[in-house]
Structure formats: C-alpha cells, structure tokens
Design a protein around this motif. Structure first.
Motif, mmCIF file in Angstrom:
data_model
loop_
_atom_site.group_PDB
_atom_site.id
_atom_site.type_symbol
_atom_site.label_atom_id
_atom_site.label_comp_id
_atom_site.label_asym_id
_atom_site.label_seq_id
_atom_site.Cartn_x
_atom_site.Cartn_y
_atom_site.Cartn_z
ATOM 1 N N MET A 1 25.860 41.109 53.238
ATOM 2 C CA MET A 1 25.874 39.645 53.286
ATOM 3 C C MET A 1 27.126 39.110 53.560
ATOM 4 O O MET A 1 28.274 39.824 53.745
ATOM 5 C CB MET A 1 26.040 39.474 51.611
ATOM 6 N N GLY A 2 26.968 38.005 54.499
ATOM 7 C CA GLY A 2 28.201 37.198 55.030
ATOM 8 C C GLY A 2 28.627 37.626 56.369
ATOM 9 O O GLY A 2 27.371 38.499 57.203
ATOM 10 N N TRP A 3 29.531 37.236 57.048
ATOM 11 C CA TRP A 3 29.828 37.586 58.545
ATOM 12 C C TRP A 3 30.602 38.884 58.821
ATOM 13 O O TRP A 3 31.282 39.169 57.755
ATOM 14 C CB TRP A 3 30.538 36.317 59.095
ATOM 15 N N SER A 4 30.413 39.399 59.732
ATOM 16 C CA SER A 4 31.359 40.668 60.180
ATOM 17 C C SER A 4 32.573 39.922 60.639
ATOM 18 O O SER A 4 32.757 38.637 61.051
ATOM 19 C CB SER A 4 30.642 41.071 61.332
ATOM 20 N N THR A 5 33.401 40.762 60.762
ATOM 21 C CA THR A 5 34.967 40.251 61.127
ATOM 22 C C THR A 5 34.999 39.757 62.700
ATOM 23 O O THR A 5 35.633 38.485 62.886
ATOM 24 C CB THR A 5 35.813 41.284 61.461
ATOM 25 N N ASN A 6 33.984 40.103 63.666
ATOM 26 C CA ASN A 6 33.905 39.561 64.891
ATOM 27 C C ASN A 6 33.314 38.215 64.879
ATOM 28 O O ASN A 6 33.452 37.295 65.457
ATOM 29 C CB ASN A 6 33.129 40.507 65.833
ATOM 30 N N GLU B 1 30.597 25.381 55.754
ATOM 31 C CA GLU B 1 29.534 26.197 56.090
ATOM 32 C C GLU B 1 29.259 27.454 55.121
ATOM 33 O O GLU B 1 30.544 28.095 55.041
ATOM 34 C CB GLU B 1 29.559 26.512 57.558
ATOM 35 N N LEU B 2 28.487 27.764 55.099
ATOM 36 C CA LEU B 2 28.140 28.935 54.081
ATOM 37 C C LEU B 2 27.648 30.192 55.028
ATOM 38 O O LEU B 2 26.936 29.835 55.963
ATOM 39 C CB LEU B 2 27.159 29.016 52.894
ATOM 40 N N ALA B 3 28.018 31.273 54.752
ATOM 41 C CA ALA B 3 27.459 32.639 55.486
ATOM 42 C C ALA B 3 26.314 32.801 55.248
ATOM 43 O O ALA B 3 25.728 32.391 54.115
ATOM 44 C CB ALA B 3 28.401 33.792 55.545
ATOM 45 N N ILE C 1 39.846 27.328 56.415
ATOM 46 C CA ILE C 1 40.130 28.563 56.048
ATOM 47 C C ILE C 1 38.364 29.386 56.508
ATOM 48 O O ILE C 1 37.259 28.722 56.228
ATOM 49 C CB ILE C 1 39.899 28.970 54.427
ATOM 50 N N TYR C 2 38.551 30.396 57.408
ATOM 51 C CA TYR C 2 37.518 31.341 57.678
ATOM 52 C C TYR C 2 37.395 32.417 57.003
ATOM 53 O O TYR C 2 38.340 33.319 57.249
ATOM 54 C CB TYR C 2 37.348 31.255 59.309
ATOM 55 N N THR C 3 36.269 32.427 56.263
ATOM 56 C CA THR C 3 36.229 34.030 55.623
ATOM 57 C C THR C 3 34.916 34.857 56.105
ATOM 58 O O THR C 3 34.178 33.978 56.708
ATOM 59 C CB THR C 3 36.337 33.873 54.255
ATOM 60 N N ASP C 4 34.680 35.556 55.525
ATOM 61 C CA ASP C 4 33.444 36.638 55.786
ATOM 62 C C ASP C 4 32.195 35.621 55.099
ATOM 63 O O ASP C 4 30.862 36.238 55.099
ATOM 64 C CB ASP C 4 33.275 37.972 55.459
ATOM 65 N N LEU C 5 32.471 34.741 54.002
ATOM 66 C CA LEU C 5 31.429 34.299 53.193
ATOM 67 C C LEU C 5 31.230 32.828 53.543
ATOM 68 O O LEU C 5 30.154 32.328 53.457
ATOM 69 C CB LEU C 5 31.846 34.310 51.565
ATOM 70 N N ALA C 6 32.310 32.052 54.009
ATOM 71 C CA ALA C 6 31.988 30.507 54.366
ATOM 72 C C ALA C 6 33.105 30.201 55.074
ATOM 73 O O ALA C 6 34.350 30.704 55.455
ATOM 74 C CB ALA C 6 32.388 29.908 53.067
ATOM 75 N N ILE C 7 32.884 28.816 55.570
ATOM 76 C CA ILE C 7 34.191 28.148 56.013
ATOM 77 C C ILE C 7 34.520 27.010 55.341
ATOM 78 O O ILE C 7 33.504 26.095 54.969
ATOM 79 C CB ILE C 7 33.724 27.595 57.666
ATOM 80 N N ILE C 8 35.801 26.886 55.033
ATOM 81 C CA ILE C 8 36.314 26.001 53.916
ATOM 82 C C ILE C 8 37.226 24.998 54.489
ATOM 83 O O ILE C 8 38.286 25.679 54.998
ATOM 84 C CB ILE C 8 36.833 26.701 52.780
#
Length: 211
Positions: A1-6, A190-192, A172-179
């Motif tokens: 679930m979500g984005w990888s680090t890359n 944006e949601l991952a 903020i960019y995380t593995d789950l969303a851009i906030i």
C-alpha cells in the motif's frame, strides 16, 4: 500500500520547476536529484560551498575534496561555482534558494517542522543548516515516511520534538499522500494507490481536509 521511497522522490521532482535553485537535505531528499524530468534544468546547492552539484560520484571518480553536506562524494556540473561556507549561508539567508527538500521527525498541522533532534540527551546535536534553510529558502518541501517504525504518526497536531521552524512547510510528501499546508490547515492534494482518505486520517494525528 502506498508509494515506495523512489516514487515519493519522483513526486517531489515533478513539482520542482525548470531553472530552480534547490537545496536537498540528507537521506531521502537526496534521491530527488535522480528523478528530475529530462529537459528540465535544476541547479543544486549544498551549504558547505557548492552551487552546481552533480550526481553522486562513482568509486572511479571520487574526489576527497568534493563532498556534499552529508559528506558523500559528489560531482560538479560544468559551470559550477565553489565558495566559502559563509557565502553559502548568505545565499540561503538572503532568499536566493528557491526550494529546499528536507526530511522530518514531525510536521504539525500548522506547518511547524521538527527535523534535527528527538530531544534525547544522548543524541549528538545535528542541527546543521536546517534552521537557516527553513528561515531563508522560499519554499520548503518535506519528504518522509508517514509513520515511524513504531507506527506513530509523523503528521501531528503539535510537534513534541524541538522545532526547527514555525509555519515553514509548504508541502509534505509521504508514502501515503501528498499534503499541502494551506492557511495553517493540512489539505490532502493526492492519495497514494490503494489509500482512502479515511485510512489516511486513521494514520494521522493531525486533522486532514479534503481538497
């Protein structure tokens, strides 16, 4: 679930405009340089005295006198400039750097950033240039895992760790969303993949708002 680090780093890179002067923090932020779209020019600044930082050096072309702020061997692009440490911070404090990408221990719902200390007295002090960067750079992006290894949210109502800067984070960019931080509120841009707004809120201490 979500984005990888890359994938997180790629998301940040897509939001850096052509011709920007950019400072990248140590760790995950350094990956952003690998994903700038072809044809887009970004000039990288490192606070120990280089404007025009190139890619990380290979073992074959390492120069012991050419390192970034994280002490990694780097290269320099054609036309790069070297200068005194004080001149480098004058660039930062004078508002000449467009974007800084930093990691974080915590980000508050008002855009406060804590990224240099957990408050543990046994930790080595490591503020570096972080406070100057968040005070002097025009736009601050944070890239970080959404939660700690123990599952605690890094996106909090108020920072419990020593604060690097107040109301400084733009996005903020995380593995789950851009906030986005807008008017001291956290707005989900944006949601991952496979992450719903409700699931994101469950893993976030601060209150989130839909865009």
């Amino acid at each position: 679930m979500g984005w990888s680090t890359n994938e997180m780093a790629q998301k940040v890179a897509m939001d850096i405009f052509d011709g920007a002067y950019v400072n990248l923090g140590i760790g995950i932020p350094e990956l952003v340089a690998d994903f700038i779209p072809e044809g887009r020019e970004v000039i990288y600044h490192t606070e120990n005295g280089l404007l025009g930082m190139g890619k990380v050096a290979t073992e074959a072309n390492q120069d012991p006198e050419l390192v970034n702020a994280g002490k990694k061997y780097i290269t320099a692009i054609p036309g790069a400039a070297y200068f005194h440490h004080a001149d480098s911070f004058a660039m930062i404090r004078g508002g000449h750097i467009d974007i800084c990408v930093l990691g974080a221990y915590q980000v508050s719902e008002e855009g406060d950033l804590a990224n240099w200390s957990t408050g543990n007295p046994n930790d080595i002090p490591a503020v570096g240039g972080a406070m100057d960067l968040v005070a002097g750079v025009k736009t601050i992006y944070v890239i970080t895992k959404h939660c700690t290894k123990n599952g605690a949210s890094k996106i909090v109502k108020e920072c419990s760790y020593p604060v690097t800067g107040k109301n400084v984070v733009s996005r903020i960019y995380t593995d789950l969303a851009i906030i986005d931080v807008l008017d001291k509120k956290l707005v989900v841009k944006e949601l991952a993949p496979n992450v719903s707004f409700e699931e994101l809120q469950q893993q976030t201490e601060a209150i989130l708002h839909r865009s």
